[in-house]
Design an enzyme around this catalytic site. Structure first.
Site, PDB file in Angstrom:
ATOM      1  N   GLY A  30       8.147  -4.688   6.454  1.00 44.17           N
ATOM      2  CA  GLY A  30       7.150  -3.792   5.880  1.00 44.17           C
ATOM      3  C   GLY A  30       6.492  -2.928   6.937  1.00 44.17           C
ATOM      4  O   GLY A  30       6.747  -3.060   8.137  1.00 44.17           O
ATOM      5  N   ASP A  32       3.339  -2.853   7.948  1.00 45.69           N
ATOM      6  CA  ASP A  32       2.326  -3.481   8.802  1.00 45.69           C
ATOM      7  C   ASP A  32       2.928  -4.086  10.066  1.00 45.69           C
ATOM      8  O   ASP A  32       2.533  -3.753  11.183  1.00 45.69           O
ATOM      9  CB  ASP A  32       1.571  -4.558   8.019  1.00 45.69           C
ATOM     10  N   CYS A 120       3.593 -21.007   3.291  1.00 41.60           N
ATOM     11  CA  CYS A 120       4.598 -20.323   4.109  1.00 41.60           C
ATOM     12  C   CYS A 120       4.043 -20.023   5.498  1.00 41.60           C
ATOM     13  O   CYS A 120       4.715 -20.252   6.513  1.00 41.60           O
ATOM     14  CB  CYS A 120       5.032 -19.033   3.415  1.00 41.60           C
ATOM     15  N   CYS A 217       7.029 -13.573  -2.896  1.00 42.44           N
ATOM     16  CA  CYS A 217       8.333 -12.996  -2.554  1.00 42.44           C
ATOM     17  C   CYS A 217       9.476 -13.526  -3.409  1.00 42.44           C
ATOM     18  O   CYS A 217      10.412 -12.797  -3.719  1.00 42.44           O
ATOM     19  CB  CYS A 217       8.634 -13.196  -1.075  1.00 42.44           C
TER      20      CYS A 217
END
EC number: 2.8.1.13
Length: 381
Positions: A30, A32, A120, A217
């Protein structure tokens, strides 16, 4: 010119030049994490990009455009090529399934409301990936999370992001002090996501206009129940919708389709005042409904506490804090009463609605931006 180690540190806090400082950047693909990698590469750091493949991106559970799927791996690799640093893809599919997906399914089946993104970070990204970074002789690991690491009198502290709308502190409360010592969050001070995209455009990154990933996700379109049915066949057994006295009001198509606080989609309209899901009884396959006031909770038991405040948690006397029980809700004033190093009772000064087992309860300073830790809500209401 050599640095005077007693006076000068680089932007990551090390008393040496950027070129002498190796940093592993966790790259999701992504904008970021791509900006973090590009920024550090431009500053001259010895950057190594690492992307985790967390599930088979060709499988039915995969979601196009989600974190750590096939397209994102391609995008991360492309950014590394554009900025000229090495990039590696690590297959963590089995680890992710065992540490995150299986618990998500089992918790949901038990009537809890799990938050797999926290697990995660805790069990994969800030555990196994962080150890991989150390194996690569990195001085630190950087991520694209919107949160701040600040040095306090007793060491590094975790603080909310400058941009409250992007703050990800709720999902990072389980970061341990040892992990925090090694981690860096270069985006936490930015005023907005637009500022991040402006940097991506300045670096000429191909992902500058890439949309943010949405939902979990491995959960397509936010449909938790469909994922649970794939992971645990037979999980959607039908049962009764009952009131708090056990009177049957209707039938449901599986407890996994309901969450605490739910009002819509119950199929029991026309019974007077609106009814809400107030409890789930998995063993009896009952969805228990009641009036809205039954959702109000004042006392919350919390365990698996990770303490990031000063001193030992169990040595704390009762302490006034602000807490969040959902990432999207504002902090609420509360009192923590420690029971042990990892357990506590939380008293809310104003009752909160829709508190559910499986959610995280995150502690904040009542004034200021510091995250003091958090734990997991573990008992039904």
């Amino acid at each position: 010119m050599a640095l005077d180690n007693d006076k000068v540190v680089n932007s990551l806090g090390f008393a040496k030049t950027p070129a002498e400082t190796r940093v592993v950047v966790a790259m999701s693909g992504g904008v970021d994490s791509s900006v973090v990698a590009a920024q550090l590469a431009e500053e001259g750091y010895d950057v190594v990009g690492v992307t985790l493949q967390l599930y088979d991106h060709g499988a039915a559970l995969a979601k196009k455009g989600a974190c750590c799927a096939g397209r994102d791996i391609h995008d991360a690799r492309r950014v590394a090529e554009e900025m000229g640093f090495p990039h590696y893809v690590l297959d963590y599919e089995n680890t992710f399934r065992e540490a995150v997906i299986d618990e998500f399914a089992d918790s949901y089946l038990a009537g809890a409301t799990p938050v797999p993104c926290i697990r995660c970070n805790e069990r994969v990204k800030f555990k196994d990936l962080l150890e991989t970074a150390k194996d690569l002789d990195a001085d630190c690991m950087a991520t694209g999370h919107y949160i701040q690491r600040k040095m306090g009198q007793k060491g590094p502290e975790l603080h909310s992001a400058e941009d409250a709308a992007r703050d990800q502190s709720y999902f990072l409360f389980s970061t341990t002090p040892e992990q925090l010592d090694y981690l860096r969050f270069p985006l936490g001070h930015l005023p907005s996501k637009e500022a991040t995209r402006a940097l991506a455009s300045r670096y000429g990154l191909s992902v500058a206009d890439k949309p943010d990933s949405q939902d979990i996700c491995f959960v397509p379109n936010g449909n938790y129940a469909s994922v649970i049915e794939k992971l645990r066949p037979g999980a959607a057994d039908p049962g009764d919708i009952v009131d708090v006295d056990g009177n049957i009001l209707g039938q449901h198509k599986g407890v996994i389709h309901y969450t605490i606080g739910q009002r819509r989609g119950l199929g029991i309209g026309g019974l007077g005042d609106p009814l809400y899901v107030v409890r789930l009884d998995v063993d009896k396959r009952h969805v228990i409904v009641g009036p809205k006031e039954m959702l109000a909770t004042r006392t919350i038991p919390v365990r698996e506490i990770n303490w990031l405040g000063d001193g030992k948690f169990s040595d704390q006397s009762e302490r006034h804090v602000a807490i969040k029980v959902r990432s999207t809700r504002p902090p609420r004033d509360a009192i923590i009463r420690p029971i042990s190093d990892t357990e506590a009772e939380i008293e809310l000064l104003t009752p909160e609605e829709g508190v559910s087992p499986g959610q995280a309860c995150v502690f904040y300073e009542t004034s200021g931006s510091r995250i003091l830790g958090g734990g997991w809500i573990w008992r039904g209401y």
